[in-house]
Design a protein around this motif. Sequence first.
Motif: not given
Length: 125
Positions: A19, A24, A30, A32-33, A69
């Motif tokens: 993303v 975002r 941060w 949470t992703e 990530c």
Amino acid sequence: MLQPPHSSVQVAAVPAPRVPAGDRDQDAPWHTEAVCRRDEAGLFFAPSKEPTAARLSREEAAKRVCARCPVMVECREHALLQPEPYGVWGGLTAAERRVVLARRRRRDMELKKTARPANQIAAAG
């Protein structure tokens, strides 16, 4: 024979969708992703008395998770600012983070040294 928890860990074959930072949700933290939220925590943190070969293998597997990530940079900066003394954060081990922090301190000291003479010249002029 019992296997250490990290030996059975499989890294997910399907990478999480990336993303772009601008897309975002700005209200969500941060982490949470973070891709690691779906992986076993034992992959990122060493069990006590872990053999060196097992540690290196586990850390490389954790770094592969970090590499895909979307919030790796945020995670790394968090670990450097805290500083986090254990585990793999933002694709860096605790030892690698200590090296980065030492380099930053040296760079900051060098910048201060070069800025001082310029300030002294401006004050004298």
